[in-house]
Design a protein around this motif. Structure first.
Motif, short mmCIF file in Angstrom:
data_model
loop_
_atom_site.label_atom_id
_atom_site.label_comp_id
_atom_site.label_asym_id
_atom_site.label_seq_id
_atom_site.Cartn_x
_atom_site.Cartn_y
_atom_site.Cartn_z
N LYS A 267 3.68 1.70 -1.34
CA LYS A 267 4.26 1.87 -2.67
C LYS A 267 3.32 2.58 -3.64
O LYS A 267 3.76 3.30 -4.53
CB LYS A 267 4.59 0.48 -3.20
CG LYS A 267 5.66 0.45 -4.24
CD LYS A 267 6.18 -0.97 -4.38
CE LYS A 267 6.56 -1.26 -5.82
NZ LYS A 267 6.76 -2.70 -6.01
N TYR A 268 2.03 2.37 -3.47
CA TYR A 268 1.08 2.91 -4.44
C TYR A 268 0.27 4.08 -3.91
O TYR A 268 -0.58 4.63 -4.60
CB TYR A 268 0.16 1.80 -4.96
CG TYR A 268 0.94 0.84 -5.82
CD1 TYR A 268 1.21 1.17 -7.14
CD2 TYR A 268 1.48 -0.33 -5.30
CE1 TYR A 268 1.98 0.33 -7.93
CE2 TYR A 268 2.25 -1.17 -6.07
CZ TYR A 268 2.49 -0.84 -7.39
OH TYR A 268 3.26 -1.66 -8.18
N LYS A 269 0.55 4.48 -2.68
CA LYS A 269 -0.19 5.60 -2.09
C LYS A 269 0.28 6.89 -2.74
O LYS A 269 1.48 7.11 -2.92
CB LYS A 269 0.11 5.64 -0.59
CG LYS A 269 -0.82 6.52 0.19
CD LYS A 269 -0.43 6.46 1.67
CE LYS A 269 -1.12 7.53 2.45
NZ LYS A 269 -2.51 7.26 2.74
N VAL A 270 -0.69 7.75 -3.11
CA VAL A 270 -0.34 9.06 -3.68
C VAL A 270 -0.83 10.10 -2.69
O VAL A 270 -2.02 10.13 -2.36
CB VAL A 270 -1.05 9.28 -5.04
CG1 VAL A 270 -0.63 10.60 -5.65
CG2 VAL A 270 -0.77 8.12 -5.98
N VAL B 124 0.83 -1.20 0.00
CA VAL B 124 0.00 0.00 0.00
C VAL B 124 0.88 1.26 0.00
O VAL B 124 0.62 2.23 -0.72
CB VAL B 124 -0.97 -0.02 1.20
CG1 VAL B 124 -1.77 1.27 1.28
CG2 VAL B 124 -1.92 -1.22 1.09
#
Ligand code: SF4
Lengths: 186, 281
Positions: free
Chosen positions: A181-184, A179
């Motif tokens: 890694k892909y959290k913006v 999570v």
């Protein structure tokens, strides 16, 4: 890069050392089912120093409450149930040789620490992919605690049972690392 | 006026229960495929392709796509010119549910009392039935089986008008964030706004019945749905909570007028198994 690895049960230290979070694992062999009530009884046996209903060394427990088997099929739809309910029991079972658990959703820190200590892994089956899982189950029979109904311990013969490594023996956790890694940030 | 025997309802409800559990809607499959193309995480792509494979297998094998075949939520639109005879209408619906869950080999997941006894009723009844009286002489029946994993992540909040639309968006995104991988993402987010405490929750559930390829008919609300979907998919939760861009497949809002002092907001989380089937008599 995630890899696809085929493993047969029971698992060895060498088998689990090859696995990293995100890898796809296809399991062949015998696995056991167990949910809350069965776990409670297993742990009571361990604490009393008694034998378990099956040899747990290197084995895998799948957290599942299947749908009824339609005629001609060994089992009904059989996707994973939420794993955290088994967290209080999992470390005691790993201490006596359990090598793998299959379920869905994150585990607590005690379970993660115990996996590292005992070289065990947590594999996630895909929630809602219950027919894909059922197709990989070739035989199912109750081996203990028949009185528990759907929660009885079943021995399953599986072929290429699909799952994803959620916690490896190195302390990694897909539910955190994945999570992050892909959290913006917004 | 049209006469309808309630016993006609039984086989129809039975079939809807089975079909909803065996055959997922094309709109769900199309959305999963669309997000598969956009997904960046290899693990997430793997999960989405397993879900597609599972829905295809469920239909071919005639098995429920998920072992949690849910509580049977039944929405009825009853034409006011219909006269029902031949027995108790709600009992006929429950009989349909009973037969569907038995003959369809669906799991029975209802307990008789929520706290003290919790004994399984063994036939998945009672169904949850909501009836609207509408003009005309037809009956529309929608069966929407709802799993426990995603329902448990839902919430109602009585907000203040001063919280504004930003407050609502933040609450919804936070609710999804706190749910993490538990509701079997990718999810659909149903949002009910206004009405009262109880009506907001029902609106959120009804919002989930809208096909995923349709957005809100009013432009201003369609834009808010878009905004929430974008924010939710930036959370990084991804399919099954393994990380990725596909946390939600869609957001659907329904609203009703409300009291000057109130702003009820309900979020009903739906897993990818967004099952519902309907029939008109
Ligand atoms: S949340 Fe949905 S997909 Fe997941 S187990 Fe429950 S019903 Fe099945």
């Amino acid at each position: 890069m995630p890899q696809t690895i085929r493993l047969t049960t029971p698992f060895t230290d060498e088998d689990v050392s090859k696995l990293s979070i995100g890898d796809k694992v296809l399991i062949t062999g015998t696995i056991y089912t167990g949910r809350d009530a069965a776990h409670k009884r297993l742990v009571e046996l361990v604490e009393a120093g008694k034998d378990l209903p099956f040899d747990i060394k290197g084995q895998i427990i799948y957290y599942v409450g299947p749908a009824p088997a339609p005629p001609g099929k060994p089992i009904g739809s059989a996707g994973p149930t939420t794993s955290y309910r088994m967290d209080p029991y999992a470390p005691a079972l790993m201490d006596v040789g359990l090598k793998g658990m299959i379920g869905k959703g994150p585990r607590n820190q005690k379970v993660i620490d115990s996996m590292k200590k005992n070289k065990a892994v947590y594999l996630a089956a895909i929630g809602g992919a219950a027919v894909v899982v059922a197709k990989s189950i070739k035989e199912a029979k109750v081996i203990a605690y028949d009185d528990l109904g759907t929660e009885a311990i079943r021995e399953l013969k599986v072929e290429d049972f699909p799952c994803i490594v959620a916690n490896d023996i190195y302390g990694n956790d897909i539910y955190k690392d994945g999570v992050e890694k892909y959290k913006v940030e917004t | 006026m049209r006469e309808i025997d309630v016993n006609e309802i039984i086989p129809i409800v039975k079939k809807l229960c089975i079909d909803a559990n065996y055959y997922i809607g094309e709109d769900v499959l199309d959305k999963i495929k669309e997000f598969y193309e956009k997904e960046e995480s290899a693990t997430a792509k793997e999960v989405l392709s397993i879900l597609l494979e599972n829905y295809e297998l469920a239909a071919n094998e005639k098995m429920p796509s998920c072992q949690d075949t849910g509580v049977a939520v039944v929405f009825i639109e009853l034409g006011q010119d219909v006269h029902l005879f031949g027995g108790d209408f709600y009992e006929a619906i429950n009989e349909g549910v009973r037969q569907g869950y038995k003959d369809g080999y669906l799991r029975k997941s209802i307990v008789n009392d929520p706290i003290i006894d919790r004994v399984n009723t063994k036939d998945n009844t009672p169904a949850l039935i909501y009836t609207d009286i509408v003009p005309g002489e037809k009956i529309k029946i929608i069966v929407a089986p709802k799993g426990g994993g995603s329902e448990n992540m839902s919430e109602v909040k009585m907000m203040k008008a001063a919280d504004g639309i930003e407050g609502v968006v933040d609450f919804v995104v936070d609710r999804v964030s706190r749910s993490g991988g538990n509701p079997c993402p990718p999810i659909v987010v149903g949002i009910g706004l206004g009405g009262n405490f109880e009506q907001s929750a029902l609106l959120a559930k009804k919002a989930l019945l809208r096909p995923l390829n349709e957005s809100h008919p009013e432009e201003k609300w369609a834009r808010i749905e878009e905004e929430i979907l974008e924010k939710v998919n930036k959370l990084g939760i991804g399919p099954q909570g393994f990380g990725g861009r596909t946390t939600a497949l869609g957001v659907s809002i329904m609203y009703k007028p409300c009291h000057i002092a109130s702003m009820p907001v309900a979020v009903n989380i739906q897993c990818h198994a967004a099952r519902h089937k309907s029939a008109v008599i």
